[in-house]
Design a protein around this motif. Sequence first.
Motif, short mmCIF file in Angstrom:
data_model
loop_
_atom_site.label_atom_id
_atom_site.label_comp_id
_atom_site.label_asym_id
_atom_site.label_seq_id
_atom_site.Cartn_x
_atom_site.Cartn_y
_atom_site.Cartn_z
N ASP B 142 57.27 24.35 86.66
CA ASP B 142 58.68 24.49 86.31
C ASP B 142 59.40 23.15 86.44
OD1 ASP B 142 61.06 25.59 85.58
OD2 ASP B 142 61.54 26.37 87.58
N THR B 152 50.45 19.94 65.97
CA THR B 152 49.34 20.82 66.32
C THR B 152 49.93 22.17 66.69
OG1 THR B 152 49.53 20.10 68.58
CG2 THR B 152 47.97 18.93 67.21
N THR B 153 49.07 23.13 66.99
CA THR B 153 49.58 24.40 67.49
C THR B 153 50.06 24.23 68.93
OG1 THR B 153 47.28 24.88 67.97
CG2 THR B 153 48.26 26.02 66.10
N GLU B 155 52.44 22.55 70.51
CA GLU B 155 53.83 22.68 70.95
C GLU B 155 54.33 24.12 70.85
OE1 GLU B 155 53.06 20.91 67.49
OE2 GLU B 155 54.43 19.42 68.22
N LEU B 156 53.74 24.91 69.94
CA LEU B 156 54.15 26.31 69.85
C LEU B 156 53.60 27.11 71.04
CD1 LEU B 156 53.75 27.17 66.06
CD2 LEU B 156 55.51 25.88 67.23
N ALA B 159 55.64 26.16 74.16
CA ALA B 159 56.96 26.80 74.17
C ALA B 159 56.81 28.27 74.57
CB ALA B 159 57.62 26.68 72.80
N ASP B 160 55.80 28.95 74.01
CA ASP B 160 55.59 30.36 74.33
C ASP B 160 55.24 30.54 75.80
OD1 ASP B 160 56.12 31.04 71.78
OD2 ASP B 160 54.05 31.47 71.19
N ARG B 163 58.19 29.91 78.12
CA ARG B 163 59.20 30.96 77.94
C ARG B 163 58.72 32.25 78.59
NH1 ARG B 163 61.22 34.40 73.67
NH2 ARG B 163 59.32 34.07 72.48
N SER B 168 61.32 26.10 82.81
CA SER B 168 61.90 25.12 81.91
C SER B 168 61.02 23.88 81.89
CB SER B 168 63.31 24.73 82.38
OG SER B 168 63.22 24.05 83.60
N TYR B 169 61.15 23.08 80.85
CA TYR B 169 60.38 21.83 80.78
C TYR B 169 61.06 20.88 79.81
CZ TYR B 169 58.50 23.28 76.24
OH TYR B 169 58.38 23.66 74.93
N GLU B 170 60.66 19.62 79.89
CA GLU B 170 61.20 18.60 79.00
C GLU B 170 60.06 18.15 78.08
OE1 GLU B 170 64.20 16.89 78.83
OE2 GLU B 170 63.52 15.26 77.56
N PRO B 171 60.11 18.51 76.78
CA PRO B 171 59.02 18.10 75.90
C PRO B 171 59.15 16.65 75.47
CG PRO B 171 60.63 19.40 74.69
CD PRO B 171 61.13 19.31 76.10
N VAL B 172 58.06 15.91 75.49
CA VAL B 172 58.03 14.55 74.96
C VAL B 172 56.97 14.53 73.86
CG1 VAL B 172 57.68 12.11 75.44
CG2 VAL B 172 58.71 13.59 77.16
N PRO B 173 57.39 14.70 72.60
CA PRO B 173 56.41 14.79 71.52
C PRO B 173 55.94 13.41 71.10
CG PRO B 173 58.63 15.12 70.69
CD PRO B 173 58.76 14.80 72.13
#
Lengths: 422, 338
Positions: B142, B152-153, B155-156, B159-160, B163, B168-173
Amino acid sequence: MAMADHEAPKSFNLGMLIYDTRYRSMTIQIVVLILFMLGAAWLVDNMLSNLAALGKPLGFKFLSDTAGYDIGQRLVEYSSQSTHARAALVGLLNTLLVAALGCLLATVLGVLIGIARLSKNWVVARLMTVYIEIFRNVPVLLWIVFAMAIFLEMFPEPKEFKGENAVATMDLWNSVILTNRGFFIPNPQFFAGSMVVVLVFVASLVGIIFFGRWAKAHQERTGNILPTFWIKLGVFIVPAVLAYFVMGQPIGLELPGFEGRGAIGPDGEIITKGIFRVDADRGIHLRGSLMALCLALSLYTAAFIAEAVRAGIMAISKGQTEAANALGLRPNRTMNLVILPQALRVIIPPLISQYLNLTKNSSLAIAVGYMDVTGTLGGITMNQTGREMECILLLMLCYLVISLTISAVMNWYNNSVKLKER
Amino acid sequence: MKKSIFLGTLAAAGLVAGFATAGTLDDVQANGVLKCGVSTGLVGFAAPDANGVWEGFDVSFCRSVAAAVLGDSDAVEFVPTTGKTRFTALASGEIDMLARNTTWTFSRDVDLKFTFIGVNYYDGQGFMVRKDLGVASATELDGATVCIQTGTTTELNLADYFRANGMSYEPVPIETNAEAQQQYLSGACDVYTTDASGLAATRATFEDADEHMLLPEIISKEPLGPLVRHGDDEWADVVRWTLNALVSAEELGVTSANLAEMSAGTDNPEINRLLGTEGSLGDMLGLDADWAARAIAVAGNYGEVFEANIGEGTAIGLSRGLNAQWAQGGLIYSPPFR
């Protein structure tokens, strides 16, 4: 009868379209235009039929599907359950943010550097020359990656702030946290009564404008120059500060802090759960990617703007300076009242194209993981939905609209400063 | 001015219209070279060695297909693709097949119009963290900052997962593996996530590999496999049965060591059919009789390719796990050669 033989035929025949010089150029232009449009129609038709053959007819319904991915920096409400259109909007706003900040910073730096390059001080002038030559001769993508690499290495990781004998400490009386994930700065808080302070501040701004006009009229009437700068500064600061204390300090600052395993909790205890990190809900998070991108873009573009500024100033003939000196104007007044107003007319047009360049260069943001519109609509959305043609068309439309808007605004400004011919 | 615009649009449309209408098998044989899309560099799966020669698990499969179709395992043009460019490259005909750790999903198969010809590696998305982060499970993440390889798949799934667990998280793509590594190693991210095999391959390249660990949670199913364009079944069959030949070879005990001996004929009719000494399976594919023998000759059977590139004997050190033969409790299974 001989006369009648020389009369030009009144009737129009088709051969005249080619042999009559009155019509020839028009004929050629129309033929080329028709060929061009036929070619374009063939290309579009080719694209549509090939897309249909691939089983992917052109359509924009995917924009209302759930995006399913998260975006770190978002200026409007967004979650992974929002639509692809919303993700594109978040990206678009991020693009506009970095473009606006970048243009502002590039202009300030560019003007200063351009003027400094004309300095009579040999060291300053040469240093600025070196800066300009280095920055504008290396591709901007390398500057962006370089800025990010420096940012990552220069600032400490959050964990270095951890514990009793931490390696790193907070700066500016514990109000800002500088980490390699970004800067965390205080968030202003508005309590009851803060409206009064804001109103007083706005009123003093209005006052400054009216005072400026009055001072100008006074100078034209009497020839006396008032010390407007100091008076304006006083009006700018004093009433707002007075109101702030009179209203009992209604505007506060929410300071950033740490949370998670190893951080000090509200009652002074050591927290034993979670990842040690800067509290995401307190303060404002300026992400490293935004700052590195903004800095690299503006340092790069500033080099070009500096050259435009130098060219503009040098375009004003030396006679203008000499004439101003002969009238007894001091050097800084000569610059402000005589040189710069004329130089602006030369500077603005190249400045417009530099703003456009900076905005378009911001599409390199993905190199540092900044989610601009190229990263959302032209990146993850395109990849997840497989709608390359639609996404790229939309993306081109976005940049076209942004660029044309910048052009329109800057052209309007250019018209307002250009020489009025009477 | 008009002319240059016209030529420009023509060139752009040429790219769009570039895909061939004839069968891919004929095209490949006419060109004498197989254009194979691989990753931009993932050690063990597809990366150039010190001499610039491509090698790896996916690369080896491209070479086997080239050997089966063209008779020459070097007649391959390797096209490096990123997660973002790979599908466009395949759909537009820039490459003939894609072997790039690509997850078989419904929408890619149905909506993007590709044909997945099978699964050559059963994977799942995992997390890599530094050991000193003090996290033993993905449920403790968390608030973490997570580096993701985009397109790619991944990040989906991420996120799932966050959730579903109320975290919570901070994405760095990040676009490529190399840049993602830089961010992760400098501590700008707490966690690096992608397919577990990719994480193992990446970790193997770290100087301080022992300081990093993979978390036990695997949060998704990632069946990775080669794919071709939709609608060219002859070509899809060639690629599919090349993979099946490598898998069957392991099951039947055909290895690079005994291939020559077995090609002369054995008592096992299935081996004979596979290696072309009995029946006419090659004819049915539009190839000659010993196509499968050539594919196996490149680097051995499926198990040998696995052990040589990503197995426990290599720096990447992946165990067979789900990727063992079905008879050994894994999921690797080929339909019969009959």
